[in-house]
Design a protein around this motif. Sequence first.
Motif, PDB file in Angstrom:
ATOM      1  N   TYR A 155       0.822  -1.209   0.000  1.00  0.00           N
ATOM      2  CA  TYR A 155       0.000   0.000   0.000  1.00  0.00           C
ATOM      3  C   TYR A 155       0.859   1.264   0.000  1.00  0.00           C
ATOM      4  O   TYR A 155       1.955   1.287   0.552  1.00  0.00           O
ATOM      5  CB  TYR A 155      -0.934   0.016   1.221  1.00  0.00           C
ATOM      6  N   ASP A 156       0.307   2.319  -0.598  1.00  0.00           N
ATOM      7  CA  ASP A 156       0.986   3.618  -0.641  1.00  0.00           C
ATOM      8  C   ASP A 156       0.692   4.377   0.648  1.00  0.00           C
ATOM      9  O   ASP A 156       0.132   5.473   0.651  1.00  0.00           O
ATOM     10  CB  ASP A 156       0.507   4.402  -1.864  1.00  0.00           C
ATOM     11  N   ILE A 157       1.089   3.769   1.744  1.00  0.00           N
ATOM     12  CA  ILE A 157       0.814   4.325   3.068  1.00  0.00           C
ATOM     13  C   ILE A 157       1.888   5.351   3.415  1.00  0.00           C
ATOM     14  O   ILE A 157       3.031   5.244   2.961  1.00  0.00           O
ATOM     15  CB  ILE A 157       0.765   3.179   4.112  1.00  0.00           C
ATOM     16  N   ASP A 158       1.526   6.354   4.199  1.00  0.00           N
ATOM     17  CA  ASP A 158       2.483   7.388   4.599  1.00  0.00           C
ATOM     18  C   ASP A 158       3.186   7.057   5.909  1.00  0.00           C
ATOM     19  O   ASP A 158       4.221   7.655   6.217  1.00  0.00           O
ATOM     20  CB  ASP A 158       1.779   8.734   4.730  1.00  0.00           C
ATOM     21  N   GLY A 159       2.613   6.153   6.686  1.00  0.00           N
ATOM     22  CA  GLY A 159       3.227   5.838   7.961  1.00  0.00           C
ATOM     23  C   GLY A 159       2.680   4.551   8.545  1.00  0.00           C
ATOM     24  O   GLY A 159       1.598   4.081   8.170  1.00  0.00           O
ATOM     25  N   ILE A 160       3.442   3.965   9.458  1.00  0.00           N
ATOM     26  CA  ILE A 160       2.998   2.837  10.285  1.00  0.00           C
ATOM     27  C   ILE A 160       2.923   3.357  11.710  1.00  0.00           C
ATOM     28  O   ILE A 160       3.924   3.824  12.271  1.00  0.00           O
ATOM     29  CB  ILE A 160       3.967   1.652  10.194  1.00  0.00           C
ATOM     30  N   HIS A 161       1.730   3.296  12.288  1.00  0.00           N
ATOM     31  CA  HIS A 161       1.495   3.846  13.631  1.00  0.00           C
ATOM     32  C   HIS A 161       1.224   2.697  14.601  1.00  0.00           C
ATOM     33  O   HIS A 161       0.216   2.002  14.484  1.00  0.00           O
ATOM     34  CB  HIS A 161       0.292   4.798  13.585  1.00  0.00           C
ATOM     35  N   LEU A 162       2.145   2.496  15.545  1.00  0.00           N
ATOM     36  CA  LEU A 162       2.044   1.385  16.480  1.00  0.00           C
ATOM     37  C   LEU A 162       1.283   1.794  17.741  1.00  0.00           C
ATOM     38  O   LEU A 162       1.604   2.791  18.377  1.00  0.00           O
ATOM     39  CB  LEU A 162       3.443   0.897  16.867  1.00  0.00           C
ATOM     40  N   ASP A 163       0.291   0.985  18.081  1.00  0.00           N
ATOM     41  CA  ASP A 163      -0.522   1.222  19.271  1.00  0.00           C
ATOM     42  C   ASP A 163      -0.344   0.042  20.225  1.00  0.00           C
ATOM     43  O   ASP A 163      -0.151  -1.092  19.796  1.00  0.00           O
ATOM     44  CB  ASP A 163      -1.990   1.368  18.865  1.00  0.00           C
ATOM     45  N   TYR A 164      -0.414   0.331  21.499  1.00  0.00           N
ATOM     46  CA  TYR A 164      -0.300  -0.691  22.541  1.00  0.00           C
ATOM     47  C   TYR A 164       0.994  -1.486  22.400  1.00  0.00           C
ATOM     48  O   TYR A 164       1.018  -2.702  22.592  1.00  0.00           O
ATOM     49  CB  TYR A 164      -1.505  -1.640  22.518  1.00  0.00           C
ATOM     50  N   ILE A 165       2.076  -0.777  22.061  1.00  0.00           N
ATOM     51  CA  ILE A 165       3.381  -1.417  21.948  1.00  0.00           C
ATOM     52  C   ILE A 165       4.037  -1.356  23.327  1.00  0.00           C
ATOM     53  O   ILE A 165       4.938  -0.544  23.588  1.00  0.00           O
ATOM     54  CB  ILE A 165       4.230  -0.759  20.819  1.00  0.00           C
ATOM     55  N   ARG A 166       3.542  -2.205  24.232  1.00  0.00           N
ATOM     56  CA  ARG A 166       3.941  -2.152  25.637  1.00  0.00           C
ATOM     57  C   ARG A 166       3.454  -3.400  26.366  1.00  0.00           C
ATOM     58  O   ARG A 166       2.698  -4.203  25.808  1.00  0.00           O
ATOM     59  CB  ARG A 166       3.325  -0.922  26.305  1.00  0.00           C
TER      60      ARG A 166
END
Length: 564
Positions: A190-201
């Motif tokens: 995909y032509d995505i602009d970013g990868i946003h990580l949630d609950y990385i804990r």
Amino acid sequence: MLFRIKIISLVLLFVALLDARAQALSPYPSPKHEVRAVWLTTIGGLDWPHSYAQSPSSIEMQKQELRDILDKLHHGGVNTVLLQTRVRGTTIYPSEIEPWDGCMSGVPGRSPGYDPLAFAIEECHKRGMEIQAWVVTIPVGKWNGYGCKNMRRFYPSLLRKVGDEGYMKPELNSTANYIAQICGEITRNYDIDGIHLDYIRYPENWKRDVSLWEGRRNITRIVERIANTVKSIKPWVKMSCSPIGKHDDLVRYRSHGWNARTIVCQDAQAWLRDGLMDELMPMMYFKDNNFFPFALDWQENNYGKIIVPGLGIYFLSPREGNWNIADIKREMFFLRKEGMGHAYFRSKFFTDNTKGIYDFATNEIDHWQALIPPMTWVSNVLPLSPSLLTLTCGEEGDKLEWGGAVDRSNGDYLTYNIYRSADYPVDLNDARNIVAVRHRATNMVVPHRKGSDGWHYAVTAMDRYGNESAPIMTEAPNGESYDVVPREQLLPNDGRTLKMPATAKMVDAQYLIIENIQGGMVMTRSYTDGSINISRLPNGMYRIRSLNKKGVSHRLGCFIIKRF
């Protein structure tokens, strides 16, 4: 240390003084670069979708829901959408790794009949908005839920049950590989602009059986594996995450047992320092002394990267916390003053205009558009400028056309920013002059404003990292001269022969006109091939124009003759 305490005290005093101005316009100018983000939640259709895609007509209804949301977000000044893409061991795109979430079709595991992620990316980019794939990392939902059951069948060793919930085990190397594989799939396809990580804990309800140092190492290993995977595929894809809103205890202000670094093992500031993150969006769903000093701490430790505190606007709802809108306004004024962006949690509370938050953003603090800050720490190579900017005034508006620029970073993709001003030259640093950002075509019709005769325009090219070229502007009034020509954009010559750009042929040039920098004509020649003899011209800087059979002239560029 005493100096830092005094600074924080002054900041809190400043915030108190702002309270009386909370109903007024922002006391700070709208910046040209600022992230204004929103979390768009798909789990359970909380923000989108509100209907299921099960037929051609219902697919279109679901798509139109998103178009309407994005229109409203764009109008409200939002320039970054964080779309929940991996939900709970499930996805909203056709994955070869995990099954469909049920939020799209109404049936877990069933396709909605189209690709929601591809559609959302296209619609965001049409509006000049960035979109990041929001990936929920460690939680995989209810132990007997669809996503968790699917993982238990294929990867039982990766999971741990806590209560009735399933979580991936951070200590396993295979967990890092698995989540990196998900993020790699999204980045590759995909032509995505970013990868946003949630609950990385580590989960807060999980009794850790490892030391704090080991816990941080485990979480950091996952972040590192993801970042390396993503950047190896597309280095311009932004890495971001949403850590707990307080990084750690401060000297004067305690986190009251809830912070990122020492409670859930998120060493997020170190991720910025070590190049694993480009942007942090800490979940700062607090107010007063639980917000301001901790926001300042994030900014003071940004290592030159982007800090975008998340605002708990859901607390404005009487059902959630019944905050006063002045609480959020003070926070937004403060973030603007300190050079940080802002992110709304969640989209529906923003577009529903809860306690007037949408009106405040639209009409006051975010009335003017803003560009995303460039990732100069990844690449700082500027694109070459557009060329041949022409302006035609018509009934529908001012029609702009320009020649495509050249991307010198990765060579395959540029967008354009358009500026307009009554003054010349157009001030590119004034956000009020921004007409459009991330425009994909090489033409645009700008609607007329009342009394808008005599507008001046500028166009710049922007690469995937956010680096912006020097501008090309419409003709200067009264014969004034204005050139912004970086050396790498000058037309090449050896003092005898000037090589012509390909644009000369594109505009059907019949004659070439060489002018001095003051605008005086010094030479004319017929255009016959891709070069022109300049051996009789003295050393100096020149401009060259074309003239076609219809009498239309185009500026082709500038060149310098410097013979030794």
